[in-house]
Design an enzyme around this catalytic site. Structure first.
Site, PDB file in Angstrom:
ATOM      1  N   GLY A  94       1.587   4.498   4.481  1.00 21.19           N
ATOM      2  CA  GLY A  94       2.151   3.566   3.796  1.00 21.19           C
ATOM      3  C   GLY A  94       2.143   2.268   4.382  1.00 21.19           C
ATOM      4  CB  SER A  95       1.076  -0.079   5.646  1.00 20.99           C
ATOM      5  OG  SER A  95      -0.239   0.051   5.070  1.00 20.99           O
ATOM      6  NE  ARG A  96       5.385  -5.523   1.920  1.00 22.78           N
ATOM      7  CZ  ARG A  96       5.496  -5.641   0.546  1.00 22.78           C
ATOM      8  NH1 ARG A  96       4.769  -6.621  -0.016  1.00 22.78           N
ATOM      9  NH2 ARG A  96       6.271  -4.914  -0.057  1.00 22.78           N
ATOM     10  CB  ILE A 151       3.085  -5.399   7.726  1.00 22.89           C
ATOM     11  CG1 ILE A 151       2.825  -6.743   7.581  1.00 22.89           C
ATOM     12  CG2 ILE A 151       4.703  -5.005   8.126  1.00 22.89           C
ATOM     13  CD1 ILE A 151       3.617  -7.606   6.546  1.00 22.89           C
ATOM     14  CG  LEU A 207      -2.115  -0.975   1.313  1.00 21.11           C
ATOM     15  CD1 LEU A 207      -1.547  -2.528   1.581  1.00 21.11           C
ATOM     16  CD2 LEU A 207      -3.081  -0.321   2.591  1.00 21.11           C
TER      17      LEU A 207
END
Length: 228
Positions: A196-198, A166, A106
Site C-alpha cells: 500500500g502506498s500513494r 510515496i 493505492l
C-alpha cells in the site's frame, strides 16, 4: 532361613523394571503416534498457508495490460487507486514552483506497477529517505520515504510533468525501472511500489483536470487531464 526369598526379590525387581520399560515403550509409541499426527497436521497447515501466500503474492504483483488511449493531448494516470486529493501545491525540484496536484491512494489490493503519464524523457529520478507513516494521509509525502520522477514531455515542447511515489506503513520499497535521460512512451512501465502506498501527480496549471475526488483510476488507462 538365611537369605530366604532374596532370589525371588531379585526376580521381582527385574520384572518391575521390565514392566516400567514396557510401559515406557508403550507410552513412547502413543506419543509418537500423536506426534506424527501433529506433524502431519502442522505440515498440512503450513503447506496451506504457503499456497495462500503464493496466491497472495501472485495477485499483488499482477501486471495487467492497460488499454492505452491514443487520444492526443491527454495525461494518463500513472497508478491504480482512488483519487483523494485534487488541489494546487508547490513542487520546486522539477516543476519549478506552483502546479496542480492529483493524489492517488493505492490500497494493498490495487495494482502496484506504475506507468508513464506522458511520452517523454525522464528528467529526474530522486530518492528521498524518510518515515513510513500511513499512506492514507495526503500529507505523508512531506515526511515519508519517496521517489520523485520527472518527465520532459515530447508531446508538448517545454512541458514538465512529475510524479512522487510515496511509501507507507506496508510499502517499504519503491523500485524505479526508468533512469534519468531515458525515453519512455505513454503508458510504459516505469516503477513498482511494494504494498500500500500513494502517488502524487504534479501537472502544469494550464491543463484541465478530468477526474474528481473518489474516482477509481487505472494506471496507463484513465485520463487524468487534458491540455487546454
Amino acid at each position: 532361613m538365611k537369605h530366604c526369598g532374596k532370589a525371588a526379590s531379585a526376580a521381582w525387581k527385574w520384572i518391575f523394571w521390565s514392566i516400567l520399560v514396557l510401559l515406557g515403550i508403550f507410552a513412547a509409541g502413543i506419543i509418537a503416534t500423536y506426534l506424527a499426527a501433529f506433524v502431519t497436521w502442522f505440515a498440512s497447515g503450513f503447506i496451506a498457508l504457503w499456497i495462500a501466500f503464493v496466491a497472495l503474492m501472485v495477485y499483488f504483483f499482477r501486471d495487467p495490460e492497460p488499454s492505452i488511449p491514443q487520444e492526443p493531448g491527454v495525461v494518463l494516470s500513472p497508478a491504480h487507486g482512488t483519487v483523494d486529493v485534487v488541489d494546487e501545491t508547490e513542487e520546486k525540484e522539477f516543476m519549478g514552483g506552483r502546479c496542480q496536484r492529483i493524489s492517488i491512494f493505492l490500497s494493498p489490493l490495487d495494482v502496484h506497477v506504475q506507468r508513464a503519464p506522458v511520452s517523454g524523457r525522464v528528467g529526474i529520478v530522486r530518492h528521498q529517505p524518510g518515515e513510513f507513516k500511513p499512506a492514507t494521509s495526503p500529507t505523508c509525502g512531506l515526511c515519508n520515504e519517496n521517489v520523485l520522477i520527472g518527465f520532459d514531455s515530447t508531446e508538448v515542447p517545454g512541458e514538465k510533468i512529475s510524479i512522487r511515489l510515496i511509501a507507507g506503513i506496508l510499502a517499504r520499497r519503491i523500485i524505479p525501472w526508468s533512469a534519468t535521460g531515458e525515453l519512455v512512451a505513454r503508458g510504459e512501465r516505469i516503477s513498482l511500489i511494494q504494498f500500500g502506498s500513494r502517488c502524487d501527480v504534479y501537472l502544469p496549471r494550464t491543463v484541465k483536470i478530468s477526474v474528481k475526488l473518489g474516482d477509481k483510476v487505472i494506471g496507463g488507462e484513465t485520463i487524468l487531464a487534458r491540455r487546454a
